[in-house]
Scaffold this motif. Structure first.
Motif, PDB file in Angstrom:
ATOM      1  N   GLY A  27      -1.144   8.018   3.196  1.00 55.16           N
ATOM      2  CA  GLY A  27       0.066   8.383   4.075  1.00 55.16           C
ATOM      3  C   GLY A  27       0.969   9.101   3.113  1.00 55.16           C
ATOM      4  N   ALA A  28       1.369   8.576   1.837  1.00 52.07           N
ATOM      5  CA  ALA A  28       2.129   9.194   1.132  1.00 52.07           C
ATOM      6  C   ALA A  28       1.918  10.690   0.676  1.00 52.07           C
ATOM      7  N   PHE A  29       0.783  10.989   0.879  1.00 53.97           N
ATOM      8  CA  PHE A  29       0.131  12.452   0.753  1.00 53.97           C
ATOM      9  C   PHE A  29       0.486  13.261   2.013  1.00 53.97           C
ATOM     10  N   HIS A  30       0.106  12.624   3.125  1.00 54.76           N
ATOM     11  CA  HIS A  30       0.302  13.080   4.477  1.00 54.76           C
ATOM     12  C   HIS A  30       1.767  13.503   4.704  1.00 54.76           C
ATOM     13  N   GLN A  31       2.415  12.714   4.239  1.00 55.75           N
ATOM     14  CA  GLN A  31       3.912  12.849   4.399  1.00 55.75           C
ATOM     15  C   GLN A  31       4.543  14.211   3.707  1.00 55.75           C
ATOM     16  N   GLN A  32       3.841  14.656   2.598  1.00 60.94           N
ATOM     17  CA  GLN A  32       4.179  15.524   1.616  1.00 60.94           C
ATOM     18  C   GLN A  32       3.359  16.979   1.961  1.00 60.94           C
ATOM     19  N   LYS A  33       2.525  17.143   3.196  1.00 59.32           N
ATOM     20  CA  LYS A  33       1.988  18.099   3.469  1.00 59.32           C
ATOM     21  C   LYS A  33       2.496  19.544   3.039  1.00 59.32           C
ATOM     22  N   SER A  34       3.940  19.530   3.206  1.00 60.39           N
ATOM     23  CA  SER A  34       4.467  20.932   3.184  1.00 60.39           C
ATOM     24  C   SER A  34       4.994  21.286   1.688  1.00 60.39           C
ATOM     25  N   VAL A  35       4.361  20.270   0.940  1.00 57.81           N
ATOM     26  CA  VAL A  35       4.766  20.706  -0.530  1.00 57.81           C
ATOM     27  C   VAL A  35       3.374  21.551  -1.018  1.00 57.81           C
ATOM     28  N   PRO A  36       3.585  22.652  -1.790  1.00 58.85           N
ATOM     29  CA  PRO A  36       2.487  23.291  -1.921  1.00 58.85           C
ATOM     30  C   PRO A  36       1.437  22.595  -2.738  1.00 58.85           C
ATOM     31  N   HIS A  37       0.398  22.957  -2.475  1.00 55.81           N
ATOM     32  CA  HIS A  37      -0.987  22.564  -3.176  1.00 55.81           C
ATOM     33  C   HIS A  37      -1.490  21.013  -2.609  1.00 55.81           C
TER      34      HIS A  37
ATOM     35  N   ALA B 104       0.784  -1.105   0.020  1.00 57.88           N
ATOM     36  CA  ALA B 104      -0.058   0.059  -0.026  1.00 57.88           C
ATOM     37  C   ALA B 104       0.966   1.343   0.233  1.00 57.88           C
ATOM     38  N   GLU B 105       2.000   1.024   0.693  1.00 55.99           N
ATOM     39  CA  GLU B 105       2.862   2.398   0.678  1.00 55.99           C
ATOM     40  C   GLU B 105       3.420   2.717  -0.849  1.00 55.99           C
ATOM     41  N   TYR B 106       3.692   1.687  -1.437  1.00 55.20           N
ATOM     42  CA  TYR B 106       4.268   1.755  -2.745  1.00 55.20           C
ATOM     43  C   TYR B 106       2.804   2.424  -3.710  1.00 55.20           C
ATOM     44  N   VAL B 107       1.687   1.977  -3.643  1.00 55.73           N
ATOM     45  CA  VAL B 107       0.721   2.392  -4.472  1.00 55.73           C
ATOM     46  C   VAL B 107       0.538   3.959  -4.154  1.00 55.73           C
ATOM     47  N   GLY B 108       0.653   4.209  -2.553  1.00 48.96           N
ATOM     48  CA  GLY B 108       0.393   5.720  -2.216  1.00 48.96           C
ATOM     49  C   GLY B 108       1.693   6.384  -2.782  1.00 48.96           C
ATOM     50  N   ASP B 109       2.849   6.076  -2.893  1.00 48.90           N
ATOM     51  CA  ASP B 109       4.040   6.680  -3.469  1.00 48.90           C
ATOM     52  C   ASP B 109       3.812   6.997  -5.227  1.00 48.90           C
ATOM     53  N   VAL B 110       3.236   6.092  -5.730  1.00 50.53           N
ATOM     54  CA  VAL B 110       2.865   6.085  -7.103  1.00 50.53           C
ATOM     55  C   VAL B 110       1.871   7.211  -7.239  1.00 50.53           C
ATOM     56  N   ALA B 111       0.907   6.982  -6.555  1.00 47.92           N
ATOM     57  CA  ALA B 111      -0.219   7.849  -6.832  1.00 47.92           C
ATOM     58  C   ALA B 111       0.044   9.582  -6.455  1.00 47.92           C
ATOM     59  N   TYR B 112       0.977   9.356  -5.564  1.00 48.47           N
ATOM     60  CA  TYR B 112       1.463  10.891  -5.084  1.00 48.47           C
ATOM     61  C   TYR B 112       2.342  11.402  -6.359  1.00 48.47           C
ATOM     62  N   ARG B 113       3.304  10.535  -6.779  1.00 47.44           N
ATOM     63  CA  ARG B 113       4.186  11.073  -7.929  1.00 47.44           C
ATOM     64  C   ARG B 113       3.270  11.247  -9.099  1.00 47.44           C
ATOM     65  N   ALA B 114       2.128  10.504  -9.153  1.00 45.94           N
ATOM     66  CA  ALA B 114       1.268  10.851 -10.464  1.00 45.94           C
ATOM     67  C   ALA B 114       0.476  12.164 -10.358  1.00 45.94           C
ATOM     68  N   TRP B 115       0.064  12.487  -9.014  1.00 47.39           N
ATOM     69  CA  TRP B 115      -0.543  13.548  -8.815  1.00 47.39           C
ATOM     70  C   TRP B 115       0.193  14.859  -8.965  1.00 47.39           C
ATOM     71  N   LYS B 116       1.656  14.701  -8.388  1.00 49.09           N
ATOM     72  CA  LYS B 116       2.476  15.647  -8.395  1.00 49.09           C
ATOM     73  C   LYS B 116       2.989  16.229  -9.740  1.00 49.09           C
ATOM     74  N   GLN B 117       3.231  15.169 -10.613  1.00 48.02           N
ATOM     75  CA  GLN B 117       3.591  15.410 -12.118  1.00 48.02           C
ATOM     76  C   GLN B 117       2.357  16.020 -12.844  1.00 48.02           C
ATOM     77  N   CYS B 118       1.222  15.655 -12.469  1.00 49.02           N
ATOM     78  CA  CYS B 118      -0.037  16.209 -13.180  1.00 49.02           C
ATOM     79  C   CYS B 118      -0.221  17.783 -12.579  1.00 49.02           C
ATOM     80  N   ASN B 119      -0.108  17.935 -11.312  1.00 52.00           N
ATOM     81  CA  ASN B 119       0.233  19.207 -10.772  1.00 52.00           C
ATOM     82  C   ASN B 119       0.979  20.164 -11.211  1.00 52.00           C
TER      83      ASN B 119
END
Length: 148
Positions: free
Chosen positions: A55-65, A1-16
């Motif tokens: 949790g992958a997103f929660h760990q990146q809360k300091s990242v804008p958006h 699940a951590e890996y899925v979250g990391d991939v989801a976060y990277r996909a969202w970040k790239q799109c953003n």
């Protein structure tokens, strides 16, 4: 699940970062779905896995958006979950709020920010007096963790 979250976060970040129209799709089909599963799933393992992915997103809360996006995505499920009649739903929603606390949007006015934070504080206080032992327990643990 951590890996899925990391991939989801990277996909969202790239799109953003590229201002892609796919950003809204990732938010709706991935982040909101993880939020829905983490709160409403009857299967404890599915709910825990969805929270772990978020949790992958929660760990990146300091990242804008990130925080504003979480606020948008959680709004649909979190507040209803915290007041649901079902103890398990309230428990799962409580876990998500504590994991993500504080959920905030820097673009909010001072009054809106204060109102949002008060809503979260009130939810924590309600956890401490919930009729479910499990919700009270996680509320106490979460409040202690938040207070440091």
């Amino acid at each position: 699940a951590e890996y899925v979250g990391d991939v989801a976060y990277r996909a969202w970040k790239q799109c953003n970062e590229t201002s892609s129209p796919s950003t809204a799709t990732v938010e709706a089909m991935v982040v909101e779905e993880f939020a829905r599963l983490s709160i409403l799933s009857a299967n404890d393992k599915v709910a825990a896995s969805a929270r772990t992915a978020l949790g992958a997103f929660h760990q990146q809360k300091s990242v804008p958006h990130v925080d504003p996006m979480l606020m948008r995505c959680y709004d649909a499920f979190l507040w209803r979950g915290l007041t649901a009649a079902n103890d398990k739903v309230r428990y799962n929603a409580s876990l998500l709020l504590i994991d993500a606390f504080p959920v905030q949007d820097p673009a909010l006015s001072r009054a809106e920010h204060d109102e949002s934070m008060q809503r979260q504080f009130n939810a924590l206080a309600e956890m401490l007096t919930d009729r479910s032992d499990a919700v009270r327990r996680i509320g106490a643990q979460g409040t202690c963790r938040i207070l440091g």
